[in-house]
Design a protein around this motif. Structure first.
Motif, short mmCIF file in Angstrom:
data_model
loop_
_atom_site.label_atom_id
_atom_site.label_comp_id
_atom_site.label_asym_id
_atom_site.label_seq_id
_atom_site.Cartn_x
_atom_site.Cartn_y
_atom_site.Cartn_z
N LYS A 32 -25.37 52.74 -1.61
CA LYS A 32 -26.57 53.57 -1.70
C LYS A 32 -27.66 53.17 -0.72
O LYS A 32 -28.51 53.98 -0.35
CB LYS A 32 -27.15 53.50 -3.11
N LYS A 33 -27.64 51.89 -0.33
CA LYS A 33 -28.69 51.43 0.58
C LYS A 33 -28.48 51.97 1.99
O LYS A 33 -29.41 52.05 2.76
CB LYS A 33 -28.70 49.90 0.62
N ARG A 34 -27.26 52.28 2.30
CA ARG A 34 -26.98 52.66 3.68
C ARG A 34 -26.74 54.15 3.87
O ARG A 34 -26.94 54.67 4.98
CB ARG A 34 -25.76 51.87 4.18
N VAL A 35 -26.26 54.83 2.86
CA VAL A 35 -26.00 56.27 3.02
C VAL A 35 -26.49 57.02 1.79
O VAL A 35 -26.67 56.45 0.72
CB VAL A 35 -24.48 56.56 3.19
N LYS A 36 -26.72 58.33 1.99
CA LYS A 36 -27.09 59.17 0.86
C LYS A 36 -25.89 59.32 -0.06
O LYS A 36 -24.77 59.59 0.40
CB LYS A 36 -27.52 60.55 1.34
N VAL A 37 -26.12 59.15 -1.35
CA VAL A 37 -25.06 59.30 -2.35
C VAL A 37 -25.50 60.38 -3.35
O VAL A 37 -26.63 60.34 -3.81
CB VAL A 37 -24.84 57.96 -3.09
N PRO A 38 -24.67 61.36 -3.70
CA PRO A 38 -23.29 61.54 -3.24
C PRO A 38 -23.17 61.93 -1.76
O PRO A 38 -24.11 62.45 -1.18
CB PRO A 38 -22.80 62.70 -4.12
N HIS A 39 -22.00 61.60 -1.22
CA HIS A 39 -21.62 62.11 0.09
C HIS A 39 -21.23 63.55 -0.14
O HIS A 39 -20.18 63.84 -0.69
CB HIS A 39 -20.42 61.28 0.59
N MET A 40 -22.16 64.43 0.19
CA MET A 40 -21.94 65.84 -0.16
C MET A 40 -22.14 66.69 1.07
O MET A 40 -23.19 66.64 1.69
CB MET A 40 -22.91 66.25 -1.27
N GLY A 41 -21.13 67.47 1.39
CA GLY A 41 -21.25 68.37 2.51
C GLY A 41 -20.02 68.35 3.41
O GLY A 41 -19.00 67.78 3.05
N TRP A 42 -20.18 68.98 4.56
CA TRP A 42 -19.04 69.13 5.48
C TRP A 42 -19.01 67.94 6.42
O TRP A 42 -19.99 67.64 7.09
CB TRP A 42 -19.18 70.42 6.27
N VAL A 47 -17.56 66.09 -1.79
CA VAL A 47 -18.58 65.85 -2.81
C VAL A 47 -18.10 64.65 -3.61
O VAL A 47 -17.24 64.77 -4.46
CB VAL A 47 -18.70 67.00 -3.83
N TYR A 59 -18.82 58.20 7.54
CA TYR A 59 -20.06 58.58 6.86
C TYR A 59 -21.02 57.42 7.05
O TYR A 59 -20.77 56.33 6.57
CB TYR A 59 -19.79 58.86 5.39
N MET A 68 -20.64 59.23 11.88
CA MET A 68 -20.81 60.68 12.15
C MET A 68 -21.70 61.28 11.05
O MET A 68 -21.39 61.16 9.88
CB MET A 68 -19.44 61.34 12.14
N LEU A 100 -23.27 64.15 8.61
CA LEU A 100 -22.70 65.36 8.04
C LEU A 100 -23.17 66.55 8.84
O LEU A 100 -24.22 66.53 9.46
CB LEU A 100 -23.20 65.53 6.60
N ARG A 146 -25.92 72.22 7.00
CA ARG A 146 -25.34 73.39 6.32
C ARG A 146 -26.21 74.64 6.47
O ARG A 146 -27.43 74.57 6.36
CB ARG A 146 -25.18 73.11 4.83
N ARG A 183 -33.75 60.48 -1.39
CA ARG A 183 -32.52 60.23 -0.63
C ARG A 183 -31.43 61.24 -0.96
O ARG A 183 -30.38 61.23 -0.33
CB ARG A 183 -32.03 58.81 -0.87
#
Lengths: 278, 301
Positions: free
Chosen positions: A146-156, A205, A226, B1, B3, B6, B245
């Motif tokens: 969570k510290k490094r990426v937005k969670v959930p990993h949601m999208g294309w 997602v 990601y 990479m 996302l 959208r 976030r």
């Protein structure tokens, strides 16, 4: 045998007949994949939306998709889908006593496609829950950082295909040989990603990711990036397949993956059934 | 990479028809929801949002049938919102085939609903919509929990307070239509019931709170820019994106593809939602995406 040319990925020109509200067009056209279509079971954890998944399997060529609540009758089906909705513990719990039926079906080489949570359940354990996973594949499931990426990993996001050239791949090929299948798609990438190009876009997602154990790293056939994480996106071991993303929501690329799975189920039937008759 | 950004066509549905309102008022008929959904999906939309603005209970049942039809013809995710008050409403929509539900008024009236939905369906299914509007009244409010902005700040950020181009001019006009805004100071207030009612809640504080409660995504609509077609509310969008976030979808004010480029370049937003530019065949989704990609935005093609 094909009775018609395979459905094309693009339905772009369909909306020329735009204003008619007949929603069945796509399903009807794509259903003509083969004479006999594979019988597919979707296991229901009781957690919701299986409708899109069922519709996607039907759109892409199965005329016989059942949502099942227990695994006792798995031998009636050509393939099993473990869907990607819900939470780890309730989902594992819902399989509960049927775990034995599932394991023996897997031993009998029924093609299984685990989507997202459905794939995560195949591993030993997950940080999402306290229960033991199905332990079909060695490895763990952990929360994304969570510290490094937005969670959930949601999208294309896009997937990078992995090519393995090792002994363990050869042993997988040998194992598949028993059911008459072989992983060889001439590019060594396995069967689920046949005709899928490198860097194809798919829809993710998820908040958790898999960490295959040392011996099962070779099962990863595609990754996604990601943040600075490299996350396994597709796994394949014999007739067990898993995607971290949702093919039923991944546009034309996802549809191709679903068609690949259905073809695997079909070719599996073609070989397995005659032996059963003997 | 990173996302892909959208592009999300939005379909406001009233009694089974797609309509488009201006400033949350005055609706025009824009077509059949299922055919439009399929058209957008075929053109490469990344996601769809349906907002049910039907007032009556009978009309509410129509949306479930629409959701079912949509789920069987498209292969991209879609969100359904509007009129979801209770757990059962959300469950019915999700079981009909929607990927996410969007709650707005219900989240404000009953914030526990967010946590309840999350524990059953997972946070990825829970979109909380925020309708925000500038409120220039700073009297008799508790300033401690408000993020105060000022017109002066905004102008200073443009070079020397000058209006650089037509877009900024439009933005300037849009945001300063309120004659009572003499002090030049304001805060963003969360509004409910389709924008009709204020809540006294600061939008930025609210965004942080719903994230903590378990919202998986925020659908952010600026009532000030909605329907103007002058562009997204950059200031509001930027502030919310900085505060949370979870992914944020910008909504309200898109009149052409340049506005999408703008919001992606000037804020950290994850998605851009638009309705009217797609409905009347002004721009097709694929053309818009081509344009954004040509301008360096990470886009799925």
């Amino acid at each position: 045998m094909r009775t018609s040319s395979p459905p094309t990925l693009s339905n772009k020109n369909k909306n020329k007949s735009n204003n008619n509200d007949n929603d069945q067009n796509i399903g009807a056209n794509n259903a003509a994949l083969t004479d006999v279509t594979p019988r597919i079971a979707i296991f229901d954890y009781g957690a919701g939306n299986l409708f899109s998944l069922k519709a996607a399997l039907e759109r892409n060529g199965s005329r016989d998709v059942s949502v099942i609540q227990d695994m006792k009758s798995l031998s009636n089906y050509d393939g099993l889908v473990l869907p990607g909705v819900g939470n780890f513990d309730p989902a594992v719990k819902s399989i509960g006593k049927d775990k034995g039926f599932l394991i023996s079906a897997i031993d009998c080489k029924i093609p299984v496609l685990g989507i997202c949570l459905g794939m995560e359940m195949l591993f030993n354990a997950s940080e999402e829950g306290r229960m033991e996973g199905l332990k079909v594949i060695d490895g763990h499931v952990r929360l994304l950082d969570k510290k490094r990426v937005k969670v959930p990993h949601m999208g294309w996001n896009n997937i990078q295909l992995v090519r393995h050239k090792t002994n363990s791949e050869n042993s997988i090929k040998k194992r598949n040989h028993v059911s008459g299948n072989n992983n060889d798609t001439s590019d060594g990438r396995g069967r689920l990603l046949r005709n899928i190009k490198d860097n194809s876009w798919v829809y993710f997602v998820h908040s958790y990711r898999i960490f295959p154990g040392r011996k099962s790293r070779q099962i990863v056939v595609a990754n996604t990036r990601y943040g600075d994480n490299i996350i396994p996106a597709v796994i394949e071991r014999g007739n067990i397949f898993g995607t971290q993303f949702h093919p039923e929501k991944s546009g034309p690329v996802g549809s191709q993956i679903i068609r690949n799975f259905l073809e695997i189920c079909m070719s599996n039937t073609a070989v397995v059934n005659p032996t059963e008759n003997k | 990479m990173p996302l892909s950004k959208r592009i999300i066509p939005c379909l406001d549905v009233d009694n089974g028809r797609v309509v488009k309102g201006v400033h949350f008022r005055g609706v025009k008929d824009a077509g059949n929801p299922v055919s439009l959904a399929r058209k957008y999906s075929d053109e490469g939309a990344d996601e769809l949002v349906f907002l049910d603005i039907t007032a009556t209970q009978e009309g509410r049942d129509i949306i479930k049938n629409i959701v079912r039809s949509v789920a069987s013809v498209i292969d991209i995710p879609f969100t359904v919102g509007g009129g979801i008050k209770r757990l059962e409403d959300a469950r019915a929509i999700l079981l009909s085939g929607a990927d996410k539900v969007s709650i707005n008024t219900a989240a404000v009236k009953n914030p526990e609903l967010i946590g309840q939905l999350m524990s059953i369906f997972g946070k990825q299914c829970i979109v909380v919509a925020i309708d925000a509007k500038r409120n220039y009244n700073l009297q008799n409010i508790d300033r401690t929990n408000k993020n105060i902005f000022s017109t002066a700040d905004r102008q200073n950020k443009n070079v020397g307070g000058k209006i650089r181009n037509r877009n900024d001019k439009q933005e300037h006009q849009t945001l300063n239509h309120n004659k009572d805004s003499n002090t030049g100071k304001y805060w963003f207030e969360v509004r409910v019931y389709g924008g009709k009612e204020g809540t006294g809640i600061d939008a930025i504080q609210w965004a942080k709170k719903i994230e903590a409660l378990g919202a998986g995504e925020i659908l952010l609509t600026s009532i000030d820019t909605d329907g103007t077609e002058f562009g997204y509310d950059i200031e509001l969008t930027k502030s919310i994106c900085k505060a949370v976030r979870v992914p944020v979808i910008a909504s309200g004010g898109c009149g052409n593809p340049k506005h999408m480029l703008d919001v992606f370049k000037r804020t950290n937003v994850d998605a851009a939602l638009a309705a009217s530019i797609f409905h009347y065949d002004k721009f097709s989704v694929d053309k818009v995406k081509e344009y954004l990609r040509a301008n360096g935005i990470q886009i799925r093609v």
